[in-house]
Design a protein around this motif. Structure first.
Motif, PDB file in Angstrom:
ATOM      1  N   THR A   1     -46.768  21.736  21.051  1.00 33.89           N
ATOM      2  CA  THR A   1     -45.682  22.088  21.713  1.00 33.89           C
ATOM      3  C   THR A   1     -44.649  20.956  22.573  1.00 33.89           C
ATOM      4  N   LEU A   2     -45.670  20.289  23.225  1.00 31.89           N
ATOM      5  CA  LEU A   2     -45.180  19.077  23.973  1.00 31.89           C
ATOM      6  C   LEU A   2     -44.838  18.130  23.233  1.00 31.89           C
ATOM      7  N   LEU A   3     -45.540  17.665  22.215  1.00 29.05           N
ATOM      8  CA  LEU A   3     -44.929  16.563  20.960  1.00 29.05           C
ATOM      9  C   LEU A   3     -43.611  17.198  20.571  1.00 29.05           C
ATOM     10  N   ILE A   4     -43.383  18.218  20.077  1.00 26.76           N
ATOM     11  CA  ILE A   4     -42.193  18.795  19.579  1.00 26.76           C
ATOM     12  C   ILE A   4     -41.027  18.645  20.685  1.00 26.76           C
ATOM     13  N   VAL A   5     -41.173  18.768  21.837  1.00 28.24           N
ATOM     14  CA  VAL A   5     -40.109  18.518  22.758  1.00 28.24           C
ATOM     15  C   VAL A   5     -40.145  16.925  22.748  1.00 28.24           C
ATOM     16  N   TYR A   6     -41.127  16.207  22.665  1.00 24.67           N
ATOM     17  CA  TYR A   6     -41.162  14.721  22.984  1.00 24.67           C
ATOM     18  C   TYR A   6     -40.273  13.967  21.657  1.00 24.67           C
ATOM     19  N   TYR A   7     -40.322  14.469  20.635  1.00 30.98           N
ATOM     20  CA  TYR A   7     -39.816  14.068  19.445  1.00 30.98           C
ATOM     21  C   TYR A   7     -38.687  14.786  18.951  1.00 30.98           C
ATOM     22  N   ALA A   8     -37.960  15.757  19.780  1.00 31.40           N
ATOM     23  CA  ALA A   8     -37.002  16.491  19.594  1.00 31.40           C
ATOM     24  C   ALA A   8     -35.586  15.415  19.311  1.00 31.40           C
ATOM     25  N   PRO A   9     -34.871  15.723  18.166  1.00 29.01           N
ATOM     26  CA  PRO A   9     -33.809  14.893  17.997  1.00 29.01           C
ATOM     27  C   PRO A   9     -32.777  15.081  19.193  1.00 29.01           C
TER      28      PRO A   9
ATOM     29  N   LEU B   1     -50.694  14.390  12.011  1.00 29.93           N
ATOM     30  CA  LEU B   1     -49.357  14.246  11.144  1.00 29.93           C
ATOM     31  C   LEU B   1     -48.185  14.225  12.199  1.00 29.93           C
ATOM     32  N   ILE B   2     -47.947  14.728  12.905  1.00 33.36           N
ATOM     33  CA  ILE B   2     -46.889  14.394  14.178  1.00 33.36           C
ATOM     34  C   ILE B   2     -46.974  13.068  14.687  1.00 33.36           C
ATOM     35  N   LEU B   3     -48.063  12.524  15.081  1.00 34.21           N
ATOM     36  CA  LEU B   3     -48.108  11.292  15.728  1.00 34.21           C
ATOM     37  C   LEU B   3     -48.107  10.305  14.756  1.00 34.21           C
ATOM     38  N   ASN B   4     -48.351  10.272  13.542  1.00 34.56           N
ATOM     39  CA  ASN B   4     -48.451   9.325  12.494  1.00 34.56           C
ATOM     40  C   ASN B   4     -46.944   9.234  12.181  1.00 34.56           C
ATOM     41  N   ALA B   5     -46.199  10.392  11.827  1.00 31.36           N
ATOM     42  CA  ALA B   5     -44.918  10.209  11.465  1.00 31.36           C
ATOM     43  C   ALA B   5     -43.883  10.147  12.687  1.00 31.36           C
ATOM     44  N   LYS B   6     -44.338  10.205  13.876  1.00 29.60           N
ATOM     45  CA  LYS B   6     -43.528  10.211  15.250  1.00 29.60           C
ATOM     46  C   LYS B   6     -42.459  11.128  14.894  1.00 29.60           C
ATOM     47  N   SER B   7     -42.414  11.899  14.465  1.00 34.88           N
ATOM     48  CA  SER B   7     -41.517  13.403  14.391  1.00 34.88           C
ATOM     49  C   SER B   7     -42.149  14.731  14.112  1.00 34.88           C
ATOM     50  N   ALA B   8     -41.468  15.348  14.645  1.00 35.62           N
ATOM     51  CA  ALA B   8     -41.857  16.985  14.543  1.00 35.62           C
ATOM     52  C   ALA B   8     -40.979  17.862  13.775  1.00 35.62           C
ATOM     53  N   ARG B   9     -40.120  17.189  12.776  1.00 30.33           N
ATOM     54  CA  ARG B   9     -39.046  17.818  11.892  1.00 30.33           C
ATOM     55  C   ARG B   9     -39.926  18.824  11.255  1.00 30.33           C
ATOM     56  N   GLY B  10     -39.217  20.138  11.092  1.00 30.67           N
ATOM     57  CA  GLY B  10     -39.607  21.133  10.402  1.00 30.67           C
ATOM     58  C   GLY B  10     -40.653  22.119  11.250  1.00 30.67           C
ATOM     59  N   LEU B  11     -40.955  21.688  12.604  1.00 33.73           N
ATOM     60  CA  LEU B  11     -41.578  22.407  13.316  1.00 33.73           C
ATOM     61  C   LEU B  11     -40.692  23.476  14.281  1.00 33.73           C
ATOM     62  N   SER B  12     -40.920  24.635  14.633  1.00 28.21           N
ATOM     63  CA  SER B  12     -40.098  25.537  15.233  1.00 28.21           C
ATOM     64  C   SER B  12     -40.775  25.451  16.889  1.00 28.21           C
ATOM     65  N   LEU B  13     -39.924  24.964  17.575  1.00 28.96           N
ATOM     66  CA  LEU B  13     -40.410  25.041  18.981  1.00 28.96           C
ATOM     67  C   LEU B  13     -40.699  26.438  19.522  1.00 28.96           C
ATOM     68  N   PRO B  14     -39.694  27.416  19.317  1.00 32.58           N
ATOM     69  CA  PRO B  14     -39.881  28.868  19.715  1.00 32.58           C
ATOM     70  C   PRO B  14     -41.253  29.472  19.220  1.00 32.58           C
ATOM     71  N   ALA B  15     -41.541  29.109  17.857  1.00 31.61           N
ATOM     72  CA  ALA B  15     -42.519  29.446  17.139  1.00 31.61           C
ATOM     73  C   ALA B  15     -43.965  29.156  17.922  1.00 31.61           C
ATOM     74  N   TYR B  16     -44.147  27.898  18.380  1.00 33.93           N
ATOM     75  CA  TYR B  16     -45.098  27.481  18.957  1.00 33.93           C
ATOM     76  C   TYR B  16     -45.163  27.919  20.184  1.00 33.93           C
ATOM     77  N   VAL B  17     -44.166  28.087  20.805  1.00 30.25           N
ATOM     78  CA  VAL B  17     -44.456  28.323  22.433  1.00 30.25           C
ATOM     79  C   VAL B  17     -44.945  29.917  22.299  1.00 30.25           C
ATOM     80  N   LEU B  18     -44.316  30.779  21.397  1.00 34.87           N
ATOM     81  CA  LEU B  18     -44.700  32.195  21.204  1.00 34.87           C
ATOM     82  C   LEU B  18     -46.420  32.353  20.945  1.00 34.87           C
ATOM     83  N   GLU B  19     -46.746  31.399  20.042  1.00 34.40           N
ATOM     84  CA  GLU B  19     -47.903  31.369  19.270  1.00 34.40           C
ATOM     85  C   GLU B  19     -49.118  31.083  20.506  1.00 34.40           C
ATOM     86  N   THR B  20     -48.753  29.765  21.274  1.00 30.87           N
ATOM     87  CA  THR B  20     -49.352  29.525  22.394  1.00 30.87           C
ATOM     88  C   THR B  20     -49.663  30.555  23.527  1.00 30.87           C
ATOM     89  N   LEU B  21     -48.570  31.104  23.865  1.00 34.76           N
ATOM     90  CA  LEU B  21     -48.602  32.315  24.910  1.00 34.76           C
ATOM     91  C   LEU B  21     -49.781  33.312  24.359  1.00 34.76           C
TER      92      LEU B  21
END
Length: 310
Positions: free
Chosen positions: A119-127, A66-86
């Protein structure tokens, strides 16, 4: 019937024994003792565990696509994914170093890898934060340095979790309970503020709900660790909240402002702050209105002007 089940090929027997153990294999398969409740519960737990591991290998793939097709991570929280990954990584290290059955934690391996990629895609596609200082046609630079730093942090954490003392790792596993809470709260709050779930995948959320519910059962049957069970119970509750938000906000998507709109908004706010006069130009409402305005002028104006110049 037992004459057939007791003479199954060796590879089928070895597979069955490796999954449910020799005792339950003899009771359930060879003797067809369906009244053996303990072995039935244990076999169900093993089956669910293997299913969760297989499902975990592809659980976040819809979110990645979904992120790759839209070329956007809009609506996804970076802190949420960092904590979930940890949290996934700590549970993976804790379970592996305590020699729990792989069927009780194997999906954490695949989920950790997939979450790192997201998480890396959220950083890459951050506005970009300084978009207003560049031209509208200037391509947006990607945060390559931040991506490299994130990869380095991931590798350092992986090494640290593999060598940290067992007592410290147990405390870290205990911390995954509040970590699970804080990993979902930013995403839930962001969905509530935007009244939209953005690029959040419904398939991934539903899969997490089912996986957490099944994990509660398998953990109780095979591990019996209350800390691990508490983590899965809290994760199930918060994933249900995300699922409710997906249902409530389904079909409602907030409009994404263009780069030109963002620049104009910034200039407008800046001028208002200085108390300057701002001229607002209203464009034509439709092509039809423009065409009508041209039709009002006589077609001979151009020719008269040409004769006048001559």
């Amino acid at each position: 019937m037992t004459s057939i089940t007791r003479n199954l090929p060796w590879f089928i027997k070895d597979l069955g024994v490796s999954i449910v153990g020799d005792k339950c294999y003899v009771s359930l398969v060879e003797n067809l003792n369906i009244e053996d409740v303990e072995c039935l519960k244990y076999s169900l737990s093993k089956g669910l565990g293997l299913g969760i591991v297989v499902g975990g290998a592809v659980m976040k793939v819809p979110q990645l696509l979904l992120i790759l097709n839209a070329k956007s991570a809009r609506g996804l929280s970076l802190p949420a994914y960092v904590l979930e990954t940890l949290s996934y990584a700590i549970t993976l290290a804790y379970s592996a170093r305590n020699h729990f059955p792989f069927s009780t934690y194997g999906e954490n391996l695949f989920l950790t890898i997939q979450n790192v990629l997201i998480t890396l895609l959220i950083v890459y596609y951050a506005p970009p934060t300084q978009q207003q200082h560049r031209g509208l046609t200037t391509p947006t630079p990607r945060p390559t340095g931040l991506l490299v730093a994130m990869v380095a942090i991931v590798l350092v954490n992986a090494f640290a979790l593999s060598v940290v003392p067992a007592s410290v790792l147990a405390l870290l596993q205990l911390s995954t309970v509040p970590m699970s809470l804080f990993s979902k709260v930013p995403q839930i709050a962001q969905n509530h503020r935007a009244r939209s779930t953005g690029q959040l995948s419904a398939v991934a959320v539903l899969a997490q709900i089912g996986g957490c519910a099944a994990r509660l059962f398998t953990t109780a049957q095979e591990v019996g660790d209350p800390v691990v069970s508490a983590g899965f119970a809290l994760a199930l509750l918060l994933n249900v909240v995300l699922g409710v938000q997906m249902w409530v906000y389904w079909g409602t998507d907030s409009a994404v402002p263009s780069a030109r709109d963002l620049v104009q908004d910034k200039v407008y706010e800046k001028d208002l702050g200085r108390g300057e006069k701002v001229d607002i130009v209203v464009p034509p409402q439709s092509p039809a209105a423009t065409q009508t305005a041209h039709q009002v002028q006589p077609a001979s104006y151009g020719r008269k002007w040409a004769r006048k110049v001559d």
